[in-house]
Structures are given as C-alpha cells and as structure tokens.
Design an enzyme around this catalytic site. Structure first.
Site, PDB file in Angstrom:
ATOM      1  N   CYS A 122     -40.202 119.444 -26.929  1.00  0.00           N
ATOM      2  CA  CYS A 122     -39.576 118.257 -26.348  1.00  0.00           C
ATOM      3  C   CYS A 122     -40.161 118.012 -24.951  1.00  0.00           C
ATOM      4  O   CYS A 122     -41.351 117.751 -24.813  1.00  0.00           O
ATOM      5  CB  CYS A 122     -38.054 118.445 -26.336  1.00  0.00           C
ATOM      6  SG  CYS A 122     -37.093 117.086 -25.676  1.00  0.00           S
ATOM      7  N   ASP A 170     -37.643 110.629 -35.873  1.00  0.00           N
ATOM      8  CA  ASP A 170     -37.398 110.899 -34.456  1.00  0.00           C
ATOM      9  C   ASP A 170     -36.859 109.640 -33.788  1.00  0.00           C
ATOM     10  O   ASP A 170     -37.543 108.613 -33.732  1.00  0.00           O
ATOM     11  CB  ASP A 170     -38.707 111.342 -33.791  1.00  0.00           C
ATOM     12  CG  ASP A 170     -38.505 111.911 -32.391  1.00  0.00           C
ATOM     13  OD1 ASP A 170     -37.690 111.349 -31.643  1.00  0.00           O
ATOM     14  OD2 ASP A 170     -39.186 112.890 -32.062  1.00  0.00           O
ATOM     15  N   HIS A 200     -35.654 114.161 -33.762  1.00  0.00           N
ATOM     16  CA  HIS A 200     -36.130 114.813 -32.558  1.00  0.00           C
ATOM     17  C   HIS A 200     -35.450 116.170 -32.411  1.00  0.00           C
ATOM     18  O   HIS A 200     -34.301 116.351 -32.796  1.00  0.00           O
ATOM     19  CB  HIS A 200     -35.832 113.947 -31.330  1.00  0.00           C
ATOM     20  CG  HIS A 200     -36.599 114.337 -30.123  1.00  0.00           C
ATOM     21  ND1 HIS A 200     -37.944 114.100 -29.991  1.00  0.00           N
ATOM     22  CD2 HIS A 200     -36.215 114.968 -28.973  1.00  0.00           C
ATOM     23  CE1 HIS A 200     -38.362 114.558 -28.814  1.00  0.00           C
ATOM     24  NE2 HIS A 200     -37.331 115.093 -28.190  1.00  0.00           N
TER      25      HIS A 200
END
Length: 233
Positions: A122, A170, A200
């Site tokens: 991330c 995502d 995500h």
C-alpha cells in the site's frame, strides 16, 4: 534455530529512527527492507517480517511514522480515519530519505549477504518503488502501491527485477489506472499480476480487507520471485 526479532535504530539527519529487525534461523542471508502500510508497522507487517525471515532473509522494517503525532489503534472502529489523518502528516521526501537510510543500515549489517531488496504494501508499495528509483536495490516487490500513479515519471529509473501485485476490484486504484501503471513499468525484468475480485490491501488479514485466494496466490508468487531473483544461499 528460530527467527529472532529485535528493535534497532536507523541514523537519519534528524536523529535515530526506530526499526524492527528479524534474523533468519541461519542468522545470515540477503536483506529485505520492508515498508509499512498506512497503519504503521502493525501486527500484520510484523507477521510478514517474520514470514520473510523464515524464508532466510534478514528483514528491517523502519517506523516511517516516527516523526508524526499519533498512531493507529486497529482495535478501534475509526482506525481508518486515524490512519488517513497520519498519512496527511507525511512528508514524502523525508519518508523516501528515511527509507534509503534504513536500506543503507540494512546493507551495513554483518548478517546481510547476497544483496538487498525492498518490499512494501500500500503506502509502502509506492515508497518501495521510489526507493528503487533512487537507491541501489537488487529487487523490488510492491503490493498495490498507492502512490504509484503519481510516481510513474520515475519508472525509467527502476531497472531492477520487479514484482507488482494489484487487485481487479481495488477501490483506491481503478483498473484503468492499474493498466496505466502496467504500461509504464513493463519490461523484461518486470512481473505484474492482477488478482481477480481482490480489493485494496487484500493481503492484510483484517476482515475489512482480506481476499484469501489473492493473498495466497500473491504470496506464492512473491516467494517464487524472491527464490529466483534474490536467492538464499
């Protein structure tokens, strides 16, 4: 022998940054700089540090948020709001320079042999990409790097074997943007995987994020990539 973990420090221009160190059962091996999600060096990131050490790597995870006010308590229902508030405080260039300092510290450790790579999730995925563009790394592994869309001008400077993971669902990085990233980073040294139906942070075991099939497949591909590109002797 087992994996051992300890707290260490990384010298930076503003003082010592705390970091977490894992040593593999052998005591030595290639290095991996492990860069955090927006939640900090959480239990999840620490578990991945231990996983990598089990594979034979010396792993260092710096506390990139060390200059910031506050922390994230993932047991609270507003943990996402806490994390986003911290993220707003981040000075990106300082985060990059701190990460490079951590990489230098990792490489200098006597336990490290056979090169050093960078891996991030991330927030850390984008940070890892930026580090690979400006510092000497041997491999890059980036899971759904959230800053990648704005870092694509650096793509030509990332010339090491690289592995990217993204989910097709995502909500923060639309598939159209993922394809733009793929086009910008593609090359003979780049592996790029889309995980169907994954959102995500799909590798994070928190129920809000976890996509178990994607998590398992991505980790399998990650370990195979590391075996080929940053082998443990």
């Amino acid at each position: 022998m087992t994996v051992t973990t300890s707290l260490v420090t990384v010298p930076t221009r503003d003082g010592d940054m705390p970091a977490h160190l894992w040593l593999p059962p052998s005591g030595t091996g290639p290095g991996i700089l492990l860069l955090q999600e927006i939640f900090g060096v959480s239990d999840y990131i620490r578990s991945r540090g231990a996983d990598l050490a089990e594979l034979g790597y010396v792993v260092l995870a710096p506390e990139i948020y060390w200059r910031l006010d506050g922390s994230v308590d993932e047991s609270r229902p507003d943990f996402m709001e806490q994390a986003m508030a911290l993220l707003q405080q981040v000075d990106w260039e300082l985060a990059v320079s701190d990460s490079v300092a951590a990489l230098d510290t990792l490489r200098a450790r006597p336990e490290v042999s056979g090169g050093a790579g960078v891996m991030g999730f991330c927030f850390g995925g984008g940070l890892a990409f930026n580090v690979a563009a400006v510092a000497d790394v041997d491999v890059l592994v980036a899971y759904y790097g959230s800053a990648l869309p704005r870092l694509l001008p650096l793509a030509d400077r990332v010339d090491v074997p690289s592995l990217h993971h993204f989910g097709t669902a995502d909500e923060y990085i639309p598939l159209e943007t993922v394809e733009e990233i793929r086009s910008a980073v593609e090359g003979p040294e780049v592996e790029f995987y889309l995980h169907d139906g994954a959102g995500h942070a799909f590798d994070n075991p928190h129920p809000m994020f976890l996509h178990e099939p994607a998590r398992l497949d991505a980790w399998r591909r990650t370990t195979e990539f590391l075996e080929r590109r940053l082998p443990v002797e």
